[in-house]
Each structure stands twice: as C-alpha cells, then as structure tokens.
Enzyme design. Structure first.
Site, PDB file in Angstrom:
ATOM      1  N   ARG A 244      -7.788  -0.663   0.859  1.00 58.78           N
ATOM      2  CA  ARG A 244      -8.290  -1.897   0.232  1.00 58.78           C
ATOM      3  C   ARG A 244      -8.666  -1.651  -1.225  1.00 58.78           C
ATOM      4  O   ARG A 244      -8.610  -2.566  -2.037  1.00 58.78           O
ATOM      5  CB  ARG A 244      -9.459  -2.455   1.065  1.00 58.78           C
ATOM      6  CG  ARG A 244     -10.685  -1.602   1.090  1.00 58.78           C
ATOM      7  CD  ARG A 244     -11.596  -1.922   2.268  1.00 58.78           C
ATOM      8  NE  ARG A 244     -11.062  -1.401   3.537  1.00 58.78           N
ATOM      9  CZ  ARG A 244     -11.681  -1.487   4.697  1.00 58.78           C
ATOM     10  NH1 ARG A 244     -12.858  -2.091   4.782  1.00 58.78           N
ATOM     11  NH2 ARG A 244     -11.144  -0.982   5.794  1.00 58.78           N
TER      12      ARG A 244
ATOM     13  N   ASP B  17     -12.456   6.648   3.586  1.00 54.80           N
ATOM     14  CA  ASP B  17     -11.266   6.415   4.401  1.00 54.80           C
ATOM     15  C   ASP B  17     -10.833   4.946   4.362  1.00 54.80           C
ATOM     16  O   ASP B  17      -9.759   4.592   4.836  1.00 54.80           O
ATOM     17  CB  ASP B  17     -11.533   6.867   5.841  1.00 54.80           C
ATOM     18  CG  ASP B  17     -10.255   7.103   6.629  1.00 54.80           C
ATOM     19  OD1 ASP B  17      -9.167   7.105   6.005  1.00 54.80           O
ATOM     20  OD2 ASP B  17     -10.350   7.282   7.856  1.00 54.80           O
TER      21      ASP B  17
ATOM     22  N   LYS C 130     -10.791  12.300   8.305  1.00 57.66           N
ATOM     23  CA  LYS C 130     -10.253  11.939   9.612  1.00 57.66           C
ATOM     24  C   LYS C 130     -10.392  13.119  10.567  1.00 57.66           C
ATOM     25  O   LYS C 130     -10.584  14.255  10.150  1.00 57.66           O
ATOM     26  CB  LYS C 130      -8.774  11.553   9.462  1.00 57.66           C
ATOM     27  CG  LYS C 130      -8.560  10.240   8.715  1.00 57.66           C
ATOM     28  CD  LYS C 130      -7.108   9.818   8.743  1.00 57.66           C
ATOM     29  CE  LYS C 130      -6.902   8.515   7.982  1.00 57.66           C
ATOM     30  NZ  LYS C 130      -7.554   7.341   8.611  1.00 57.66           N
TER      31      LYS C 130
ATOM     32  N   LYS D  16       0.847  -1.203   0.000  1.00 56.15           N
ATOM     33  CA  LYS D  16       0.000   0.000   0.000  1.00 56.15           C
ATOM     34  C   LYS D  16       0.879   1.247   0.000  1.00 56.15           C
ATOM     35  O   LYS D  16       1.679   1.467   0.911  1.00 56.15           O
ATOM     36  CB  LYS D  16      -0.913  -0.003   1.239  1.00 56.15           C
ATOM     37  CG  LYS D  16      -1.734   1.273   1.416  1.00 56.15           C
ATOM     38  CD  LYS D  16      -2.677   1.191   2.622  1.00 56.15           C
ATOM     39  CE  LYS D  16      -3.387   2.517   2.879  1.00 56.15           C
ATOM     40  NZ  LYS D  16      -4.263   2.478   4.090  1.00 56.15           N
TER      41      LYS D  16
HETATM   42  N1  BES Z   1      -4.455   4.376   6.863  1.00 55.87           N
HETATM   43  C1  BES Z   1      -5.574   4.047   7.665  1.00 55.87           C
HETATM   44  C2  BES Z   1      -5.265   3.026   8.760  1.00 55.87           C
HETATM   45  C3  BES Z   1      -4.346   3.468   9.849  1.00 55.87           C
HETATM   46  C4  BES Z   1      -4.858   3.902  11.044  1.00 55.87           C
HETATM   47  C5  BES Z   1      -2.982   3.388   9.700  1.00 55.87           C
HETATM   48  C6  BES Z   1      -4.028   4.282  12.055  1.00 55.87           C
HETATM   49  C7  BES Z   1      -2.139   3.772  10.720  1.00 55.87           C
HETATM   50  C8  BES Z   1      -2.663   4.206  11.899  1.00 55.87           C
HETATM   51  C9  BES Z   1      -6.676   3.457   6.788  1.00 55.87           C
HETATM   52  O1  BES Z   1      -6.731   3.910   5.486  1.00 55.87           O
HETATM   53  C10 BES Z   1      -7.972   3.817   7.426  1.00 55.87           C
HETATM   54  O2  BES Z   1      -8.282   4.975   7.433  1.00 55.87           O
HETATM   55  N2  BES Z   1      -8.673   2.843   7.958  1.00 55.87           N
HETATM   56  C11 BES Z   1      -9.905   3.063   8.596  1.00 55.87           C
HETATM   57  C12 BES Z   1     -10.870   2.055   8.061  1.00 55.87           C
HETATM   58  C13 BES Z   1     -12.291   2.362   8.394  1.00 55.87           C
HETATM   59  C14 BES Z   1     -12.725   3.592   7.661  1.00 55.87           C
HETATM   60  C15 BES Z   1     -13.151   1.202   8.007  1.00 55.87           C
HETATM   61  C16 BES Z   1      -9.679   2.881  10.078  1.00 55.87           C
HETATM   62  O3  BES Z   1      -8.854   2.047  10.463  1.00 55.87           O
HETATM   63  O4  BES Z   1     -10.292   3.570  10.873  1.00 55.87           O
HETATM   64 ZN    ZN Z   2      -5.026   4.628   4.691  1.00 54.72          ZN
HETATM   65 MN    MN Z   3      -7.909   5.647   5.282  1.00 52.96          MN
END
Ligand code: BES
Ligand code: ZN
Ligand code: MN
Length: 502
Positions: free
Chosen positions: A352, A348, A278, A266
C-alpha cells in the site's frame, strides 16, 4: 503458427485432427458423417459404447489406421449446446491441446466448424482456441542444468472452416493468441525468482516492451524519485541494495491525451516483510509479490498488439522489501508524494505504501480513471479463497466496467466494501495523517481503504490478487505456478472502456 483453410478434405495429411462433439450429435452430420463413413460407421458405434464421449471436456483419442489422412483424431466433448459458454469452450480446448502436446505432436489440424453453437460462432471459437492453445501449453523453463529432452510443442495448427471467412478467422486467431501469450509473459515474470528479476530487470523489460510497441517509456531513478518526494515508495526501498524504479509506460490511442486510464501494478520483486519480518514458511513464494506489475505489463503487451482507441498510462513502483541497518522500521513516519504523512506500524504492509505514491504519480500523468492490481493481503485469501480476486472501489459504474471485462476474460472477482469505518481506521494515528496497518481484522479492507486515500476523488478500482496470482495445482488452462491473472481482464477493460459522464 496458424494456417486457415477452407476445404476440409479428410484425405489431407496431418499428425492429428481435433473435432468438437456436442452432445446432441447422436448422429454424425455433414463432414462428421463423411468421417464416420470413412471409418465404416465405427465412430457411431464408439459413441454408442461410450468410448467416444460428448460429455463436456471429455477427450477421446482414436487412431485412424490409415482410413483418413490424419493419423489420429481427438474428439473433444462439448456437453449440451445450451450450456456451453465461451469459458468452458476455452477449457475444453485447453484440455485437448495439453493432451495433443503430451503426445508430442508439432503439427495438427482442427475442424473449427465442429465447435460452433447458436451462441458461439466461428470467430468466438477461433479466439477461444488460440488463447487456450497459448495458455494451456505454457511452461516455465526453470534453471535445471539438465532439462529432459527439449519439449515438443505445437508449431503449426491448420484450422479448417468452411462456414467463416478465412481473414476473419485469422484475425480472431491472432487476437486470442496475443491474449494468451501476454498472460504467459506475465506468468514468466511472476515465476522468475527475485535474484533474477530485480527492479532494474523489470525496468529493462518494460523498456523492451516500450520499444517493441512504440510506447512512451519513463523510468524514474532513485534521485528523481527523491526529487518528486515519493517518501512512501522510498521507505520500502530503504533497506535494499537494489535501486528502486518507478516505471511508466504511456500508450496514446486517441488524438488528445484525455480520458486517460491509469493502470497501477504492485512491483515488489521480493517481500521479506522488512523488520515486521515474515515467518520462514510465510516468506517462501514472495518472489510473486510483483504479480500486479506483471498483469499490467501483460495488459500493455495486448494493448500494443491490438492498439485500441484508448489512452493508457501504466505505472509500476518496483523494489524489493528488505532488512538492513538502513531499512525503515515500525514507528517511522514518512511523507508520501501527495503530502499525506504516514505512520508505519508494520513494514510488511509495504504494498500500500508503494502504491500510494504510484497512484499519485499516475494522476500526475493525467490518469482520470485508476485501476490498481496488487498481491496485497493474506486477508483477501481468508475472505475469498484462491479463485476469486477481491475488488474495492469508490465508483460503482467504473467497477461495473472492470467486472464485465473480468467475466469476459473468465477471471472471477467479487466486490468488497469500502465503508467509512475502515477509512477511519487508516486515518487513526496520533502522529500522522494515516497509519499503514490498523490491525488484522478485515485487513484486505483496510489495505484497499488506504490506497483509496490516494485515489481521492478519482474513480478507482482496486484488485487484490494475493489469492489468484499463483496456483499450486495445474488446471485446464495452465500448469501450477503463476496464473497471469488480470492480464486479460485489464486488456479487455481498456478495449471496451467507455468514459464516464462527469
Ligand atoms: N505480499 C503480501 C501479501 C501476500 C500474502 C501475497 C500472501 C501473497 C500471498 C503483503 O505485502 C503483506 O505482507 N501483507 C500483510 C499485511 C499485514 C502486515 C497487514 C499480510 O497479508 O499479512
Ligand atoms: Zn507484499
Ligand atoms: Mn508485505
């Protein structure tokens, strides 16, 4: 960097001398007895009084007052011989080299034979020491106008071994150092902010790596990405002014292009979350959302150095995830390269999406085994914390191979389940084949399950490094910041890989 020497003469002049101390050594023997004799038996006294300790990772510095050629001697406690593992040995080396560096030494000597046990020979010790040296003394330079005085670092390490052949020790030192350096390259990519590491910068970096190691390089530009129908990858890029790059590196170590391992990382250079934005606290640090790409590039660096007899295709979808009038939105339906349609419920959950097309593209390049690495979910942190990478798989025996490699690299991972229940959740959409975010319950699992829909029948392992890519605390093998996690695991996995009978 390394000079291997056979004759261990105490009169040889060095800034420092590093010696390992197993806790069975109540009495110094062999060369250490000679050393003690030069000190008129006072080292024995210092051990007795506890001023020099053999406790694991205890570091004791003794000035030599001219009694031997080296100005100072560092004793490194190795604990009980039976309990000393390769990983613990590396940490002990890391700790002592940090200490030596803090003392501003540019040159030092080390007596390799004092670090061997029944389990770990001089070549293991040589690998451990050089990998640890690179990892432990890593620093990210940063961008301050006035840095303090230029950091002094160890430029020359004289390695004494009477018991092991010079050439063999030299090879182990070089391999260990290559592992450490490559993890450091990954760390630097992750530590670099999003404005200074765009998808274009990442592509340029990959091209340089490819030129250095003679990899076949393919960088897909936006027009080609469109032509190939990578609608999931493109949707994530849609709000950005930075063009996306699909980065492909190929290494062929076999006569024929078969048994190809696909490494997919990724490469989100910054993740705002998009319209599912976020929080102002949660967005900070999202420059590290290309940790998977960094691990894959780091592994390719090791592969370039060690040139194993394997075939590897590395695929990195790179873009940032931004907001603008043109950005993708919740409710959008997009079509991936595989043809599967996706209802976007959360912008967000972008990792995936880009990985979906990257996995499909890796298969187009002949990948028969897939490992994806991604800072994918906060959910994996809830599940496993900050020290353990979360794994998922559709193929137990491929996972076994990845797990073995991770244990050898000293990088913890744990398998999370891939049940039908989660597959059903990602397949649950009224308007499309899949949805990208079926709710936050166990969301590490549904994120993995989503990627699995694109691996389809190809043996696949998914590694979620959201918790392990970065650390807020310094540790024996590195400073706070990016860890370079999975660089060494992936490289070892490739090196040791055995094709699975089909
Ligand atoms: N890049 C983030 C995941 C992440 C979170 C990496 C904290 C490092 C530290 C990912 O793209 C994301 O935003 N994931 C969301 C998924 C949700 C929207 C289903 C998450 O983990 O909250
Ligand atoms: Zn991300
Ligand atoms: Mn994200």
């Amino acid at each position: 960097m390394f000079a291997v020497k056979k004759e261990f003469e105490l009169a040889n002049v060095h800034e420092g001398l590093v010696i390992g101390l197993l806790d069975k050594q109540e009495k110094f023997a062999g060369n250490l007895a000679k050393l003690d004799a030069e000190f008129n038996g006072q080292l024995t006294e210092l051990v007795k009084s506890g001023d020099i300790s053999a406790k694991l990772k205890s570091i004791s510095k003794v000035h030599s007052f001219g009694k031997i050629g080296s100005k100072r001697v560092w004793f490194v406690g190795l604990g009980k011989e039976k309990e000393l593992t390769f990983e613990k040995l590396k940490e002990a080396f890391g700790k002592v080299f940090k200490n030596v560096t803090a003392n501003k030494l540019e040159e030092t000597a080390i007596y390799l034979d004092s670090f061997i046990t029944e389990e770990l020979d001089g070549l293991d010790a040589a690998h451990a020491l050089s990998e640890a040296l690179a990892l432990a003394t890593y620093q990210f330079e940063g961008y301050k106008q006035k840095s303090n005085e230029p950091e002094k670092r160890i430029e020359q390490l004289n390695v004494y071994s009477e018991l092991f052949a010079e050439e063999d020790v030299q090879v182990s030192l070089s391999v260990g150092y290559a592992f450490g350096k490559a993890a450091n390259s990954a760390r630097t990519l992750v530590n670099t902010p999003g404005n200074l590491l765009t998808a274009t910068d990442m592509a340029n970096y990959a091209m340089e790596l490819g030129a250095k190691y003679d990899f076949e390089v393919e960088i897909l530009e936006k027009a080609e990405i469109e032509k190939l129908g990578m609608g999931a990858f493109l949707a994530v890029n849609q709000g950005s002014t930075e063009p996306p790059k699909m980065i492909v590196l190929k290494y062929q170590g076999k006569d024929e292009w078969k048994d190809v391992i696909g490494l997919v990382g990724k490469g989100i250079t910054f993740d705002t979350g998009g319209y599912s934005i976020k929080t102002k606290a949660g967005i900070v640090g999202m420059k590290t959302d290309m940790g998977g790409a960094a691990a894959v590039l780091g592994a390719m660096e090791i592969i370039g150095e060690t040139r194993p007899e394997q075939n590897v295709v590395a695929v990195i979808p790179s873009t940032d995830n931004m907001i603008s009038g043109g950005a993708f939105k919740p409710d959008d339906v997009i079509t991936s390269m595989s043809g599967k349609t996706i209802e976007v419920l959360n912008t967000d959950a972008e990792g995936r999406l880009v990985l979906a097309d990257a996995v499909t593209y890796a298969k187009h390049h002949g990948a028969e085994y897939l490992v994806d690495v991604a800072t994918l979910t906060g959910g994996v942190i809830t599940a496993l914390g900050l020290h353990t990478t979360g794994a998922m798989t559709n193929h137990e025996s491929l996972y076994e191979q990845v797990l073995e490699a991770s244990m050898e690299a000293g990088e913890q991972m744990w398998l999370l389940p891939l049940f039908e229940s989660e597959k059903e959740r990602v397949r649950n959409s009224k308007v499309a084949d899949l949805n990208n975010s079926p709710g936050s319950e166990g969301h590490a699992l549904v994120a993995g399950a989503f990627i699995g829909e694109f691996a389809e029948g190809t043996p696949w392992v998914h590694l979620d490094i959201a918790g392990t890519a970065v650390t807020s605390k310094a540790y024996d093998l590195g400073p706070a910041g990016a860890t370079g996690v999975m660089t060494r695991t992936l490289a070892l996995f490739v090196e040791r890989f055995e094709p699975i009978e089909k």
